[in-house]
Motif scaffolding. Structure first.
Motif, PDB file in Angstrom:
ATOM      1  N   ALA A  74       0.727  -1.314   0.101  1.00 43.38           N
ATOM      2  CA  ALA A  74      -0.130   0.052  -0.146  1.00 43.38           C
ATOM      3  C   ALA A  74       0.767   1.161   0.062  1.00 43.38           C
ATOM      4  O   ALA A  74       0.288   2.271  -0.303  1.00 43.38           O
ATOM      5  N   LYS A  75       2.004   1.245   0.445  1.00 47.41           N
ATOM      6  CA  LYS A  75       3.009   2.329   0.805  1.00 47.41           C
ATOM      7  C   LYS A  75       3.717   2.629  -0.892  1.00 47.41           C
ATOM      8  O   LYS A  75       4.025   3.846  -1.169  1.00 47.41           O
ATOM      9  N   ASP A  76       3.696   1.567  -1.666  1.00 46.12           N
ATOM     10  CA  ASP A  76       4.035   1.596  -3.123  1.00 46.12           C
ATOM     11  C   ASP A  76       3.203   1.118  -3.977  1.00 46.12           C
ATOM     12  O   ASP A  76       3.379  -0.069  -4.679  1.00 46.12           O
ATOM     13  N   PRO A  77       1.822   1.588  -4.031  1.00 50.43           N
ATOM     14  CA  PRO A  77       0.692   0.689  -4.962  1.00 50.43           C
ATOM     15  C   PRO A  77       1.139   0.374  -6.274  1.00 50.43           C
ATOM     16  O   PRO A  77       0.517  -0.511  -6.813  1.00 50.43           O
ATOM     17  N   TYR A  78       1.679   1.090  -6.784  1.00 54.56           N
ATOM     18  CA  TYR A  78       2.103   0.693  -8.206  1.00 54.56           C
ATOM     19  C   TYR A  78       3.362   0.311  -8.565  1.00 54.56           C
ATOM     20  O   TYR A  78       3.845   0.182  -9.649  1.00 54.56           O
TER      21      TYR A  78
END
Length: 661
Positions: A74-78
């Protein structure tokens, strides 16, 4: 050091959360303390000892196939995608849509059960129930184009149940209650392709689309998600409410007692907990059966005390004034009193943990619905065709437990008073009388600024947040700012315990709302019924549009909704059918979407630009209130109501000049 201090000291040493941090309900606090002393665990303790999965909470986990489960960051969703290539937006949209499908299924299955009972009554196969509100029957029939003039009750009722069956089984066309939707709102739905056909069709298609390798665009998934949610609000839920009114009576205001003090040590205490009203309606007849009352007295009791919990309790609360013992998060705690001689449950919001707590106090926990069996509980099947036979047996079991009580009895003395039962029909009457029933006074007072807007504050309680606290603080802030509050479900019990659902609570409202409440004689917080009765709020919003002066669509209205302590998939479905209907809807506790993603923007911004409502999120009650009030003010400004109109007292000559014009 008193017992409370000793237990709290032990709790601190055992790293248990102090009870004052778990709930603002004094009775529930007392029972948690007693339970800890007795070695009994409740959902409050389990929640404290079980950390929520952060990936799951953000809906960044996909387990829809067996190449995974795939966990995204979630902290780096992509930063990465699932094994099949699914992006964070696809994964979140699928998860969200399946929550809506599950919630819609729960409400529509409830509604279908009510259609089954209604059909049985109309055809003479169920004789213990009858049509109690013929006027409501005719009004509902007329609202969807069924002719009533010169026809018998059976003819009208037959046409109605046959028409309402289409809510579930229809594969093309529009569900019957689409006829109740304001024309401009319905026009928007048609343009977007989200008018529900039939609930079974929408749920089936939603589950298909969210299977691996099918729909993989978050916006297109949301389109079907909206269609499915609307099949709940304007379909299953609305059908359940309207048929319940027809069969069991349309609510009107009644003063009720709430909280655990409604239990009586010298009586046989029976609790009904769940969501379907037919079990409770039959139980009312059984506890008043002279032979059973005599049996209770022969066992040493002064009588039989029937009380409700959760939403089936809210159903009979608004129809019969049956006392209500507490909302969802108090259902285990009340068993710790030792005074409950039987708890009978049907469907929805039934904790499996009730079994162990009931065992500790020798309390029979009885499941009654074929959809809900619980390991360790006794099952007594409820038969709609012979309901009293079942409920008579349940009363006998409760009397037996009373006669053989072994648990130490400790009943909190807490009892609150509330006034509930504000159905759409009663609000219409309350504002305009028998011959001029109308929402015009409500709209006029919104236009002139006495009432700033209307808010629906609804839903559950959740052990991840202090029980009742957000509900109470949020509503205090809203009414202080002249926002009229409508309530359903567990939320209204929280407010009743806090004393906010009586006319006397008007002194806590802002000057404009207070003036209106005192003139009409109503509370600033109107309790409408169970969570399925959120459909009453949809009907009220539609009536506000029809009455005029506040825009052409539900999306134009200065209204907002909130489920500040929600916990179930049903709540997600409810929230999304309000959003799809045009209402800004704020949820608390947590929200299953990663902020900053395209799907988040779609739900929180894009839907509003399409002519629908939008989602909002905040945890603190004052932050939630600010969001809701800001939205109401935005809608007032768009309607040209941002400046309060001057209030002028008119004499008779002024009134004659208006009439002449």
């Amino acid at each position: 050091m008193d017992i409370k201090e000793k237990v709290e000291k032990v709790a601190k040493e055992a790293k248990q959360v102090p009870v004052q941090d778990l709930t603002i309900c004094d009775a529930t606090q007392k029972m948690i303390i007693k339970g800890r002393t007795d070695g009994v665990e409740t959902a409050f303790d389990r929640a404290a000892n079980m950390k929520a999965c952060p990936i799951g909470a953000d809906s960044a986990c996909c387990k829809h196939c067996f190449m995974g489960p795939c966990r995204l960051n979630a902290k780096d969703p992509y930063g990465k995608v699932g094994v099949c290539g699914a992006t964070i937006d696809t994964i979140m949209a699928r998860n969200f849509a399946r929550m809506v499908a599950s919630g819609c299924a729960a409400h529509t299955d409830h509604g279908m059960s009510m259609v089954d009972v209604f059909r049985g009554v109309v055809n003479g196969k169920i004789k213990d129930y009858e049509i109690k509100d013929v006027e409501k029957l005719e009004a509902v029939a007329q609202s969807i184009g069924i002719e009533t003039e010169g026809r018998t009750v059976k003819e009208i009722a037959t046409d109605l149940y046959e028409e309402l069956e289409r809510t579930y089984t229809q594969v093309e066309g529009e569900i019957p209650f689409a006829k109740r939707v304001p024309p401009k709102t319905l026009e928007t739905w048609r343009k977007l392709g989200i008018v529900p056909r039939g609930a079974m069709r929408e749920i089936m298609e939603m589950m298909h689309r969210t299977h691996i390798g099918v729909d993989q665009h978050y916006a297109n998934i949301t389109k079907q998600c909206s269609r499915t949610a609307l099949a709940d609000g304007w379909g299953g839920s609305m059908v359940a409410t309207e048929i319940s009114d027809i069969l069991f009576g349309t609510p009107s205001p009644v003063s009720i007692e709430v909280d655990m003090g409604v239990l009586k040590e010298d009586q046989v205490n029976i609790i009904i907990h769940g969501h379907e009203p037919n079990l409770f309606e039959s139980m009312i007849a059984s506890v008043n059966e002279p032979t059973l009352v005599a049996a209770a007295k022969a066992a040493g009791a002064k009588g039989i005390n029937l009380v409700g919990m959760c939403c089936s309790g809210a159903e009979v609360l608004v129809r019969h004034g049956i006392p209500h013992a507490g909302n969802f998060m108090s259902t285990e705690a009340i068993l710790i009193t030792g005074a409950v001689d039987m708890m009978a449950v049907d469907v929805q919001c039934i904790k499996q943990g009730l079994v162990k707590v009931a065992e500790c106090y020798n309390t029979p926990l009885i499941t009654t619905n074929p959809r809900c069996h619980i390991e360790g509980a006794t099952h007594v099947e409820f038969d709609d065709h012979n309901p009293k036979e079942t409920t008579d047996e349940l009363v006998i079991r409760a009397i037996t437990r009373f006669k053989n009580r072994t648990a130490k009895i400790e009943i909190p003395k807490n009892v609150g008073i509330g006034v509930h039962g504000f159905s759409h029909e009663y609000i219409n009457y309350m504002l305009g009388g028998s011959f001029r029933g109308s929402y015009t006074p409500l709209n006029d007072n919104i236009i002139n600024g006495r009432i700033r807007g209307v808010a629906g504050v609804v839903g559950c309680t959740n052990p991840r947040i202090k029980q009742d606290w957000v509900h109470v603080e949020l509503v205090k802030e809203l009414i202080k700012n002249d926002v009229l509050v409508l309530q359903t479900g567990c939320s209204q019990i929280a407010l009743a315990k806090a004393g906010l659902t009586t006319p006397e609570a008007a002194h806590l409202a802002g000057p404009g709302l207070q003036e209106v409440c005192e003139t009409v004689g109503m509370p600033p917080v109107l309790g409408l019924g169970s969570c399925v009765d959120n459909s009453r709020i949809l009907i009220a919003a539609s009536e506000m549009v029809r009455t005029g002066g506040l825009g052409d669509t539900i999306a134009d209205l200065p209204v907002a909704g909130c489920a500040p302590e929600y916990m179930s998939e049903k709540a997600i479905s409810i929230g999304h059918y309000f959003v799809a209907s045009g209402v800004y809807t704020v949820f608390g506790v947590t929200f299953p979407i990663v902020e900053g993603t395209k799907f988040h923007k779609h739900l929180f911004e894009d839907l509003e630009t399409m002519g629908l409502g939008k989602w909002g999120f905040a945890v603190n009650p004052h932050d939630i209130a600010r969001l809701m009030i800001a939205h109401i003010d935005k809608k007032r400004k768009a309607l040209g109501l941002d400046k309060a109109r001057e209030r002028v007292l008119m004499d008779m000559s002024d009134r004659r000049s208006i009439d002449a014009a």
